[in-house]
Design an enzyme around this catalytic site. Structure first.
Site, PDB file in Angstrom:
ATOM      1  CB  CYS A  10      -6.144  -3.278   6.621  1.00 50.62           C
ATOM      2  SG  CYS A  10      -6.387  -5.054   6.794  1.00 50.62           S
ATOM      3  CD  GLU A  43      -2.994  -1.041   0.323  1.00 53.13           C
ATOM      4  OE1 GLU A  43      -3.171   0.048  -0.256  1.00 53.13           O
ATOM      5  OE2 GLU A  43      -3.692  -2.059   0.114  1.00 53.13           O
ATOM      6  NE  ARG A  82     -17.771  -3.711   2.818  1.00 54.80           N
ATOM      7  CZ  ARG A  82     -18.052  -4.981   3.090  1.00 54.80           C
ATOM      8  NH1 ARG A  82     -19.291  -5.399   3.186  1.00 54.80           N
ATOM      9  NH2 ARG A  82     -17.074  -5.873   3.261  1.00 54.80           N
ATOM     10  CG  HIS A 136      -4.748  -5.119   1.757  1.00 56.67           C
ATOM     11  ND1 HIS A 136      -4.930  -3.751   1.813  1.00 56.67           N
ATOM     12  CD2 HIS A 136      -5.551  -5.647   2.728  1.00 56.67           C
ATOM     13  CE1 HIS A 136      -5.798  -3.483   2.787  1.00 56.67           C
ATOM     14  NE2 HIS A 136      -6.191  -4.604   3.351  1.00 56.67           N
TER      15      HIS A 136
HETATM   16  N1  PCA Z   1      -8.377  -7.303   6.254  1.00 56.73           N
HETATM   17  C1  PCA Z   1      -9.237  -6.227   6.722  1.00 56.73           C
HETATM   18  C2  PCA Z   1      -9.045  -6.189   8.212  1.00 56.73           C
HETATM   19  C3  PCA Z   1      -8.345  -7.450   8.571  1.00 56.73           C
HETATM   20  C4  PCA Z   1      -7.897  -8.019   7.308  1.00 56.73           C
HETATM   21  O1  PCA Z   1      -7.201  -9.032   7.175  1.00 56.73           O
HETATM   22  C5  PCA Z   1      -8.957  -4.899   6.015  1.00 56.73           C
HETATM   23  O2  PCA Z   1      -8.512  -4.910   4.876  1.00 56.73           O
HETATM   24  O3  PCA Z   1      -9.201  -3.844   6.614  1.00 56.73           O
END
Ligand code: PCA
Length: 210
Positions: free
Chosen positions: A146, A82, A92, A172
């Site tokens: 996240c 990111e 959400r 991610h």
């Molecule tokens: N993904 C979520 C929160 C925990 C995770 O593994 C996110 O992208 O916010």
């Protein structure tokens, strides 16, 4: 004692039984140790504030040179470092403690955003060229837990004098139907190596029009 890297994944959320981010971290950590990298790994709760509090404790306790936090992004097909964390919470769905903040800041009075200090273009390039794994720079980590963790980490690294020069950011990872956990683990291992060794980021044009 100072170590090389703190590497985190998240516990399951949203009714899932596993979270590939933690499954991959759990596999990457021993592989890194075998290569001589000092790593502390942790599975963080999917809870606004608490995930950030726990990561802050880990950074203050272990004083790593590098911090890579990871989470699941369902629907993405590649590993996505990111670029920027934003100062907003907008759930959400509720987090694992039932909290669902809407349009609240992550840090009151904090800047609108923080840029990652990871060499994300060098990272993406290493995954694509050296491991032939799908990877791309992402322009947003969303507004859920996240992003909350990502913002807290960068806020800490940019305000704590003892963290000067520490590289940190968020990656991610895809769901297991898009990328097998073992491949994601190999990707994280390589990302740590690049994060520890790249002198500076590559100036590759990987921007997006939307
Ligand atoms: N993904 C979520 C929160 C925990 C995770 O593994 C996110 O992208 O916010």
């Amino acid at each position: 004692m100072a170590i090389d890297v703190v590497l985190t994944g998240f516990e399951p959320f949203g009714g899932d039984e596993t979270n590939p981010s933690w499954e991959a971290v759990r596999r990457a950590a021993p592989a890194l140790r075998e290569g001589g990298v000092e790593v502390v790994e942790s599975e963080l709760p999917v809870e606004f504030s608490r995930a950030g509090d726990l990561l802050e404790q880990l950074v203050r306790e272990h004083r790593p040179r590098l911090v890579i936090a990871t989470g699941l992004a369902t629907g993405r097909t590649g590993v996505t470092p990111e670029r920027v964390a934003i100062n907003v919470r907008d759930g959400r769905i509720a987090d694992n403690a039932g909290a669902r903040p809407v349009d609240e800041p992550v840090v009151k009075g904090g800047p609108v955003g923080h840029f990652t200090s990871l060499p994300i273009k060098a990272m993406v390039s290493a995954l694509r060229e050296q491991l032939e794994l799908p990877a791309a720079v992402s322009q947003t980590a969303g507004t859920f837990v996240c992003n909350d963790l990502f913002y807290r980490l960068l806020h800490l690294l940019s305000t704590d004098p003892e963290s000067a020069g520490v590289r940190g950011g968020f990656v991610h990872v895809p769901a297991v139907d898009a990328l097998a956990v073992d491949s994601t683990a190999r990707a994280l291992t390589r990302l740590v190596e690049v994060g520890l060794t790249a002198e500076e980021d590559l100036a590759l044009p990987v921007g997006a029009e939307h």
